[in-house]
Design a protein around this motif. Structure first.
Motif, PDB file in Angstrom:
ATOM      1  N   PHE A   1       0.855  -1.177   0.000  1.00 42.21           N
ATOM      2  CA  PHE A   1       0.000   0.000   0.000  1.00 42.21           C
ATOM      3  C   PHE A   1       0.897   1.235   0.000  1.00 42.21           C
ATOM      4  N   ASP A   2       0.854   1.970  -1.082  1.00 40.45           N
ATOM      5  CA  ASP A   2       1.757   3.092  -1.315  1.00 40.45           C
ATOM      6  C   ASP A   2       1.651   4.145  -0.211  1.00 40.45           C
ATOM      7  N   GLY A   3       2.750   4.362   0.483  1.00 42.66           N
ATOM      8  CA  GLY A   3       2.809   5.392   1.525  1.00 42.66           C
ATOM      9  C   GLY A   3       2.174   5.001   2.839  1.00 42.66           C
ATOM     10  N   GLY A   4       1.595   3.801   2.895  1.00 41.92           N
ATOM     11  CA  GLY A   4       0.886   3.383   4.099  1.00 41.92           C
ATOM     12  C   GLY A   4       1.797   3.231   5.302  1.00 41.92           C
ATOM     13  N   TYR A   5       1.278   3.587   6.473  1.00 44.51           N
ATOM     14  CA  TYR A   5       2.023   3.463   7.723  1.00 44.51           C
ATOM     15  C   TYR A   5       1.804   2.079   8.345  1.00 44.51           C
ATOM     16  N   HIS A   6       2.312   1.902   9.542  1.00 44.67           N
ATOM     17  CA  HIS A   6       2.399   0.580  10.161  1.00 44.67           C
ATOM     18  C   HIS A   6       1.036  -0.078  10.391  1.00 44.67           C
ATOM     19  N   GLU A   7       0.106   0.661  10.986  1.00 41.27           N
ATOM     20  CA  GLU A   7      -1.213   0.098  11.270  1.00 41.27           C
ATOM     21  C   GLU A   7      -2.149   0.384  10.094  1.00 41.27           C
ATOM     22  N   MET A   8      -2.106  -0.466   9.100  1.00 41.98           N
ATOM     23  CA  MET A   8      -2.901  -0.233   7.896  1.00 41.98           C
ATOM     24  C   MET A   8      -4.393  -0.237   8.187  1.00 41.98           C
ATOM     25  N   HIS A   9      -4.810  -0.998   9.197  1.00 40.21           N
ATOM     26  CA  HIS A   9      -6.224  -1.055   9.573  1.00 40.21           C
ATOM     27  C   HIS A   9      -6.672   0.208  10.309  1.00 40.21           C
ATOM     28  N   ASN A  10      -5.735   1.093  10.634  1.00 36.37           N
ATOM     29  CA  ASN A  10      -6.068   2.378  11.263  1.00 36.37           C
ATOM     30  C   ASN A  10      -5.576   3.558  10.433  1.00 36.37           C
ATOM     31  N   ASP A  11      -5.055   3.302   9.258  1.00 37.82           N
ATOM     32  CA  ASP A  11      -4.495   4.351   8.408  1.00 37.82           C
ATOM     33  C   ASP A  11      -5.556   4.846   7.418  1.00 37.82           C
ATOM     34  N   PHE A  12      -5.188   5.810   6.582  1.00 33.07           N
ATOM     35  CA  PHE A  12      -6.152   6.413   5.656  1.00 33.07           C
ATOM     36  C   PHE A  12      -6.684   5.432   4.610  1.00 33.07           C
ATOM     37  N   HIS A  13      -5.935   4.384   4.328  1.00 35.34           N
ATOM     38  CA  HIS A  13      -6.369   3.409   3.325  1.00 35.34           C
ATOM     39  C   HIS A  13      -6.977   2.167   3.973  1.00 35.34           C
ATOM     40  N   LYS A  14      -7.488   2.296   5.192  1.00 37.24           N
ATOM     41  CA  LYS A  14      -7.933   1.116   5.940  1.00 37.24           C
ATOM     42  C   LYS A  14      -9.049   0.347   5.233  1.00 37.24           C
ATOM     43  N   GLN A  15      -9.937   1.043   4.524  1.00 36.35           N
ATOM     44  CA  GLN A  15     -11.004   0.323   3.829  1.00 36.35           C
ATOM     45  C   GLN A  15     -10.448  -0.470   2.653  1.00 36.35           C
ATOM     46  N   ASP A  16      -9.500   0.112   1.920  1.00 38.01           N
ATOM     47  CA  ASP A  16      -8.864  -0.620   0.822  1.00 38.01           C
ATOM     48  C   ASP A  16      -8.138  -1.858   1.346  1.00 38.01           C
ATOM     49  N   PHE A  17      -7.481  -1.696   2.478  1.00 39.57           N
ATOM     50  CA  PHE A  17      -6.774  -2.827   3.088  1.00 39.57           C
ATOM     51  C   PHE A  17      -7.743  -3.941   3.448  1.00 39.57           C
ATOM     52  N   MET A  18      -8.836  -3.590   4.112  1.00 36.52           N
ATOM     53  CA  MET A  18      -9.805  -4.607   4.515  1.00 36.52           C
ATOM     54  C   MET A  18     -10.473  -5.252   3.305  1.00 36.52           C
ATOM     55  N   ASP A  19     -10.761  -4.458   2.285  1.00 35.56           N
ATOM     56  CA  ASP A  19     -11.357  -5.013   1.062  1.00 35.56           C
ATOM     57  C   ASP A  19     -10.428  -6.040   0.417  1.00 35.56           C
ATOM     58  N   ALA A  20      -9.117  -5.725   0.390  1.00 35.57           N
ATOM     59  CA  ALA A  20      -8.141  -6.643  -0.205  1.00 35.57           C
ATOM     60  C   ALA A  20      -8.049  -7.926   0.614  1.00 35.57           C
ATOM     61  N   LEU A  21      -8.062  -7.789   1.918  1.00 36.88           N
ATOM     62  CA  LEU A  21      -7.978  -8.943   2.821  1.00 36.88           C
ATOM     63  C   LEU A  21      -9.204  -9.847   2.647  1.00 36.88           C
ATOM     64  N   ILE A  22     -10.382  -9.245   2.620  1.00 41.47           N
ATOM     65  CA  ILE A  22     -11.622 -10.018   2.496  1.00 41.47           C
ATOM     66  C   ILE A  22     -11.722 -10.670   1.117  1.00 41.47           C
ATOM     67  N   THR A  23     -11.335  -9.955   0.081  1.00 42.97           N
ATOM     68  CA  THR A  23     -11.348 -10.528  -1.273  1.00 42.97           C
ATOM     69  C   THR A  23     -10.450 -11.747  -1.354  1.00 42.97           C
ATOM     70  N   TRP A  24      -9.276 -11.641  -0.746  1.00 42.91           N
ATOM     71  CA  TRP A  24      -8.335 -12.783  -0.761  1.00 42.91           C
ATOM     72  C   TRP A  24      -8.920 -13.984  -0.004  1.00 42.91           C
ATOM     73  N   MET A  25      -9.506 -13.733   1.166  1.00 44.15           N
ATOM     74  CA  MET A  25     -10.088 -14.840   1.934  1.00 44.15           C
ATOM     75  C   MET A  25     -11.243 -15.478   1.179  1.00 44.15           C
ATOM     76  N   ASN A  26     -12.093 -14.664   0.591  1.00 48.51           N
ATOM     77  CA  ASN A  26     -13.220 -15.188  -0.171  1.00 48.51           C
ATOM     78  C   ASN A  26     -12.747 -16.114  -1.292  1.00 48.51           C
ATOM     79  N   LYS A  27     -11.634 -15.758  -1.927  1.00 47.87           N
ATOM     80  CA  LYS A  27     -11.088 -16.603  -3.002  1.00 47.87           C
ATOM     81  C   LYS A  27     -10.597 -17.936  -2.457  1.00 47.87           C
ATOM     82  N   GLN A  28     -10.019 -17.919  -1.248  1.00 47.01           N
ATOM     83  CA  GLN A  28      -9.542 -19.171  -0.651  1.00 47.01           C
ATOM     84  C   GLN A  28     -10.712 -20.101  -0.318  1.00 47.01           C
ATOM     85  N   LEU A  29     -11.869 -19.507  -0.039  1.00 44.36           N
ATOM     86  CA  LEU A  29     -13.049 -20.309   0.282  1.00 44.36           C
ATOM     87  C   LEU A  29     -13.746 -20.835  -0.966  1.00 44.36           C
TER      88      LEU A  29
END
Length: 274
Positions: free
Chosen positions: A246-274
């Motif tokens: 995540f370009d420019g992202g700080y340590h806590e991505m789930h609390n940073d400005f791109h937190k929704q993009d981070f969570m969307d990417a995480l959920i999309t990846w998990m959904n694919k594994q299922l």
């Protein structure tokens, strides 16, 4: 959403744990928090986002953290951290029978879930490591490392200030303020909670090619706490690992400005594994 608080049954110390679950979960996530913080910090955004997407969450406060027992910032050994994670995994299997399991660790937690996946091969559906502590993003002063190594030999449980710069956690000043005002957050660290984790991070990078479980590694390129280059090195070492920077992202991505993009990417990846 059903919420429960309890202590791990099997471990001889009081390890505080909690879970959240939607009515019909499609999978359960065992979440491991980072150093100095605690599991309830994920309750405001991460947990409800995952529950809304039909994922149950099981998490715990590590030894020396949050509502668990133990000297703040100290542990007996790296093996103790692995044992607690293993007991948490056993509890997940008991409470969420037949549900697929994902591991999700942030920072120190990322180090733990990566090593647990490599060493134990628990048979989870996938592992997620966000800003994993495989290597620091900076080089500590040589004098500090020398003193730390000396204490590691003669007084491994002595705790000193970790010297964390809280403004390096996230670019969101409101989240920084919440962190500073959280009574369960601490800045203490012992040599036993430092050097074995550094060694485990290097071991994981060197053994990435042994990974048999699908893994999603996420890291912000602006992280000043843990190294996104180390995450890249690990992910590039295994065809089973996928990395998202995540370009420019700080340590806590789930609390940073791109937190929704981070969570969307995480959920999309998990959904694919299922």
């Amino acid at each position: 959403m059903k919420h429960q608080e309890f202590f791990l049954k099997k471990y001889h110390k009081q390890i505080f744990a909690q879970s959240w679950s939607p009515d019909r979960p499609k999978a359960v996530i065992l979440l491991v928090h980072g150093f100095g913080e605690h599991s309830t910090r994920y309750a405001d955004f991460v947990v409800p986002t995952l529950v809304e997407n039909e994922y149950a969450i099981f998490t715990y406060d590590n030894i020396g953290h949050g509502k668990s027992t133990g000297k703040r910032g100290d542990c007996e050994s790296y093996e103790q951290l692995m044992a607690i994670l293993n007991d948490a995994y056993d509890e997940v299997r008991e409470r969420f029978v037949d549900l697929p399991v994902f591991l999700y660790g942030h920072s120190l937690g990322g180090n733990l879930v990566i090593n647990y996946t490599l060493r134990i091969e628990p048979g989870v559906k996938g592992t997620i490591a966000s800003s994993p502590y495989l290597r620091l993003a900076f080089k500590p002063p040589k004098w500090k490392m020398s003193i730390g190594k000396l204490f590691y030999k003669i007084a491994p449980s002595i705790t000193l200030s970790a010297g964390l710069e809280v403004n390096h956690l996230t670019r969101d000043k409101a989240e920084v303020k919440k962190y500073e005002n959280d009574p369960l957050v601490h800045d203490n660290v012992s040599p036993m909670y430092s050097f074995p984790i550094m060694e485990a991070g290097e071991w994981a990078i060197s053994n990435a090619d042994h990974l048999k479980t699908p893994m999603f590694v996420a890291h912000g390129t602006g992280d000043k706490v843990t190294s996104h280059k180390a995450s890249e090195e690990f992910a590039n070492g295994s065809p089973k690992a996928t990395i998202r920077l995540f370009d420019g992202g700080y340590h806590e991505m789930h609390n940073d400005f791109h937190k929704q993009d981070f969570m969307d990417a995480l959920i999309t990846w998990m959904n694919k594994q299922l």
